[in-house]
Scaffold this active site. Structure first.
Site, PDB file in Angstrom:
ATOM      1  N   HIS A  91       0.874  -1.177   0.000  1.00  0.00           N
ATOM      2  CA  HIS A  91       0.000   0.000   0.000  1.00  0.00           C
ATOM      3  C   HIS A  91       0.912   1.228   0.000  1.00  0.00           C
ATOM      4  CE1 HIS A  91      -2.991  -2.877   2.025  1.00  0.00           C
ATOM      5  NE2 HIS A  91      -3.359  -2.705   0.765  1.00  0.00           N
TER       6      HIS A  91
ATOM      7  N   GLU B 182       1.758   3.616   3.128  1.00  0.00           N
ATOM      8  CA  GLU B 182       2.209   3.043   4.395  1.00  0.00           C
ATOM      9  C   GLU B 182       3.733   3.189   4.467  1.00  0.00           C
ATOM     10  OE1 GLU B 182      -1.587  -0.001   4.554  1.00  0.00           O
ATOM     11  OE2 GLU B 182       0.428  -0.850   4.540  1.00  0.00           O
TER      12      GLU B 182
ATOM     13  N   HIS C 114       3.410  -3.535   6.874  1.00  0.00           N
ATOM     14  CA  HIS C 114       2.368  -2.548   6.598  1.00  0.00           C
ATOM     15  C   HIS C 114       2.204  -1.626   7.800  1.00  0.00           C
ATOM     16  CE1 HIS C 114       0.338  -4.535   3.039  1.00  0.00           C
ATOM     17  NE2 HIS C 114       1.161  -5.485   3.450  1.00  0.00           N
TER      18      HIS C 114
ATOM     19  N   GLU D  19       1.325  -5.526  10.761  1.00  0.00           N
ATOM     20  CA  GLU D  19       0.706  -4.201  10.876  1.00  0.00           C
ATOM     21  C   GLU D  19       1.415  -3.494  12.022  1.00  0.00           C
ATOM     22  OE1 GLU D  19      -1.429  -2.945   8.875  1.00  0.00           O
ATOM     23  OE2 GLU D  19      -2.305  -4.656   7.813  1.00  0.00           O
TER      24      GLU D  19
END
Length: 347
Positions: A64, A67, A159, A222
């Site tokens: 992404h 990010e 991420h 994450e």
């Protein structure tokens, strides 16, 4: 552009869109060989001839494009490897995922790249993300196909999240049909990852592709909140960064002050998902609800025409609630705590 610019600042070089004048060479005083494989793709290998024992490690960020913190960490990893400040003990493929979206400061241009793997890119041939998904699949497949027989294979896909989380840093493990390995869970503990989410169905993420098609121990990390380039407090990512660097350099897991190893993360298993049927979908949670927020049995969480999602366990937690996704895509995951049984089944 000279190769030194590529290795000294991989991020800036990639954002500039240049190709290096030389596409392979040696660095770290001759101890490491490197090869540029295309936009955002850089392979490293120790020059010493002990290949049979080497692990193969793929570390990725920027799937992404907005990010940014993991992208910055990877660029610094490349710099330190090239300078000899960090030894290299494995075959390594460094990947910056959605480079056009990185340049635009956007999550993606047309479609979420992390939903286009395992061939799903073929369903959206007009998408600007589709060729990149195919390219990343091919690069990963070629990298792991060249791995020494029987050697370890890892993929760490880093991420940051759109929203806050009860557990600020957590991991997602793709569904492979087998229990998670002790090696992965202990590595996540060493990275100070507080929670792990186990998928129970096949997906189209990058880490699912490498797990299923390349035999890698793969995870999606994450690591905090989305912020623009240059606005990240990278100290918040230090434990995960150290763990990645130890994986790459062959270092040992940390030992805490009491002489033991870091605590293992809590483990949650996906038991259902909310799928957006139409633009009429309503999620009955606050717009800023944190990932892993708990809801009690009987709570209605979503409605979309005749479809309704009601909590059926004593407690379910919601992860990645997002009513703005396109119809047909996941608008939220529901998970339950399965720490005890998962840890007991580690292999």
């Amino acid at each position: 552009m000279p190769a030194a610019a590529l290795l000294d600042d991989f991020l800036a070089f990639t954002l500039a869109g240049d190709a290096p004048a030389e596409q392979d060479g040696a660095c770290a005083g001759g101890a490491v060989r490197w090869q540029w494989l295309g936009d955002g793709l850089l392979a490293f290998e120790p020059a010493a001839a002990d290949a049979a024992a080497r692990a193969s490690v793929l570390v990725s960020a920027g799937v992404h494009g907005d990010e940014t913190a993991p992208i910055e960490l990877l660029s610094m990893l490349v710099r330190d490897l090239a300078a000899g400040a960090l030894p290299l003990a494995c075959r390594l493929l460094v990947v910056l995922g959605n480079v056009p979206a990185m340049r635009a400061g956007e999550r993606y241009l047309d479609d979420d790249l992390n939903r286009l793997f395992s061939g799903r890119h073929a369903q959206v041939p007009a998408s600007r993300e589709a060729p990149r998904a195919a390219q990343l699949e091919a690069a990963a497949a070629a990298f792991f196909a060249a791995a020494p027989a029987g050697s370890a294979r890892w993929h760490i896909d880093m991420h940051t999240a759109i929203r806050a989380s009860v557990f600020e840093q957590f991991a997602l493990l793709p569904h492979t049909g087998t229990p998670p390995t002790r090696a992965m869970i202990e590595w996540l503990g060493d990275a100070r990852i507080a929670a792990v989410l186990l998928h129970t169905a096949k997906g189209n993420t990058y880490s699912h592709f490498t797990a299923e098609h390349c035999g890698a121990l793969a995870c999606t990390l994450e690591l905090g909140k989305v912020r623009p380039f240059g606005q990240n407090d990278l100290a918040r990512f230090a434990p995960a960064d150290r763990a990645v660097r130890k994986l790459v350099s062959g270092g040992r897991a940390e030992v805490d002050a009491g002489g033991g190893h870091p605590s293992l993360p809590r483990v949650f298993t996906v038991i259902d998902q909310i799928t957006k049927q139409s633009d009429a979908l309503e999620l009955f949670v606050a717009a800023d609800v944190a990932n892993f927020t708990a809801f009690a049995r009987g709570t209605v969480l979503a409605q979309d025409g005749d479809y309704r999602y009601t909590v059926t366990h004593d407690e379910e937690r919601i992860v990645f609630p997002n009513p703005t996704v396109k119809p047909g895509l996941r608008a939220g995951l529901l998970v339950i705590d399965t720490t005890r049984e998962t840890i007991a089944a580690l292999v």
